[in-house]
Structure formats: C-alpha cells, structure tokens
Design a protein around this motif. Structure first.
Motif, PDB file in Angstrom:
ATOM      1  N   UNK A  78       0.784  -1.231   0.000  1.00  0.00           N
ATOM      2  CA  UNK A  78       0.000   0.000   0.000  1.00  0.00           C
ATOM      3  C   UNK A  78       0.813   1.277   0.000  1.00  0.00           C
ATOM      4  N   UNK A  79       2.009   1.241  -0.560  1.00  0.00           N
ATOM      5  CA  UNK A  79       2.839   2.449  -0.608  1.00  0.00           C
ATOM      6  C   UNK A  79       2.182   3.514  -1.468  1.00  0.00           C
ATOM      7  N   UNK A  80       2.312   4.736  -1.042  1.00  0.00           N
ATOM      8  CA  UNK A  80       1.744   5.873  -1.748  1.00  0.00           C
ATOM      9  C   UNK A  80       2.362   5.969  -3.152  1.00  0.00           C
ATOM     10  N   UNK A  81       1.534   6.026  -4.174  1.00  0.00           N
ATOM     11  CA  UNK A  81       2.007   6.169  -5.545  1.00  0.00           C
ATOM     12  C   UNK A  81       2.444   4.874  -6.197  1.00  0.00           C
ATOM     13  N   UNK A  82       2.304   3.743  -5.515  1.00  0.00           N
ATOM     14  CA  UNK A  82       2.779   2.475  -6.073  1.00  0.00           C
ATOM     15  C   UNK A  82       1.972   2.069  -7.299  1.00  0.00           C
ATOM     16  N   UNK A  83       0.664   2.187  -7.232  1.00  0.00           N
ATOM     17  CA  UNK A  83      -0.173   1.803  -8.375  1.00  0.00           C
ATOM     18  C   UNK A  83       0.137   2.705  -9.561  1.00  0.00           C
TER      19      UNK A  83
END
Length: 183
Positions: A78-83
């Motif tokens: 769920x890291x920010x900006x991963x998707x």
C-alpha cells in the motif's frame, strides 16, 4: 542539470553518427519512424538512467534494499504512488511494442522479447548504479520488468489494431514476418 545536457548532447551525437553512416541512405518513411523510435528511447533513458554515471564502488556495498524480487511488493504494502508507478511503467513501454514493427517485420514474441531484454538491461544498469554514490541511486525492481514487458506486449497489440490506419499514411509499414514453409 549539466549532466542531462551532456547526456542529451551525447545521444544527439550518436544519432548524427547513425544518420551519417546508415540512415541517410534509407527511404524517408524509415528515417521518420527510426527518428521517432530514437527520440522515444532517449526519453526512456532520461527517465530511467540519466544522468549517466560511471558506477564506482562507494564505501558501502550493495544491499538487499536495492533489490526488489517480489512482484508488486509496493502495491501489496500500500505504498503511496505504487499503483501509479506500476501503470506508468507499463505505459512507458507501449512505444517499445508499437514502433519497432513499423521499421521491420516482426511478430509478437520477438517484439515482446525485445521489450523484456530492453527492460532487463535498464534494470541491470540501475542495479550497477546502486554501487555508486547516493545521489542517483536506483532500485532493481522485478515489478518494473513485468510491467515494461506487459507494456511492450500491449504496444504490439495496439500496432496490430492501428496498422490499417497507419497504412493509410504509410503503406510500406510491414506486416509481421511470414513463416518459412518446410516441406
């Protein structure tokens, strides 16, 4: 910023050399498609490897922090900006599947393999950068390898879909290679 200017000047010099030695004898349509592909590759290099550096071993060694061998690890955590990063890696390699077939006949597997090998080369150089100074550290990420390859595959599919439209402007755009028949 000086590093980028030097790197782009180096890429321009390479293009000028290729043009002088090989491209000027080719037909105009080939020169246009090749130039588009060269600009695309230069932009990919700008995003992934520039400024170019000579990886000299720093005081620290290569650690496992510079390697991600778990597919989609950042998305799972769920890291920010991963998707967004995963999607952009796929989009970045769409032209790798789309542009080479405009230059020379090639099929799906050959195009996707070329995309995979280009991505592996980039990731490997990024791994070498980990040995250098902290300033331009990169991470070898298997997710990037997967998404870049998927992007090349999607780019080839787009080429096959768009080929009838492209043929209106450039009838010489090749179809995939014809298989040799064996008796």
């Amino acid at each position: 910023m000086r590093g980028f200017a030097f790197d782009f000047a180096l890429l321009a010099a390479v293009y000028a050399l290729v043009y002088a030695l090989r491209l000027r004898r080719r037909e105009a349509r080939y020169r246009v498609w090749f130039t588009l592909f060269y600009v695309y590759v230069s932009l990919v290099l700008a995003v992934t490897l520039m400024p170019f550096q000579i990886p000299l071993p720093a005081e620290h060694g290569l650690s496992l922090e510079e390697l991600n061998l778990e597919p989609f690890r950042d998305v799972k955590r769920g890291y920010l900006g991963a998707v967004r990063g995963v999607v952009l890696n796929g989009v970045m390699f769409l032209p790798m599947g789309f542009l080479p077939p405009t230059l020379r006949p090639r099929g799906f597997l050959r195009t996707v393999l070329a995309g995979f090998l280009a991505s592996l080369a980039i990731e490997s150089v990024q791994l070498l950068y980990c040995l250098g100074p902290e300033l331009n550290r990169r991470i070898f990420d298997v997710t990037d390898l997967i998404m870049n390859t998927a992007g090349a595959a999607a780019g080839y599919a787009l080429f096959r879909l768009a080929r009838p439209v492209i043929a209106l402007f450039d009838p010489a755009v090749p179809l995939k290679q014809k298989r040799k028949r064996t008796a």
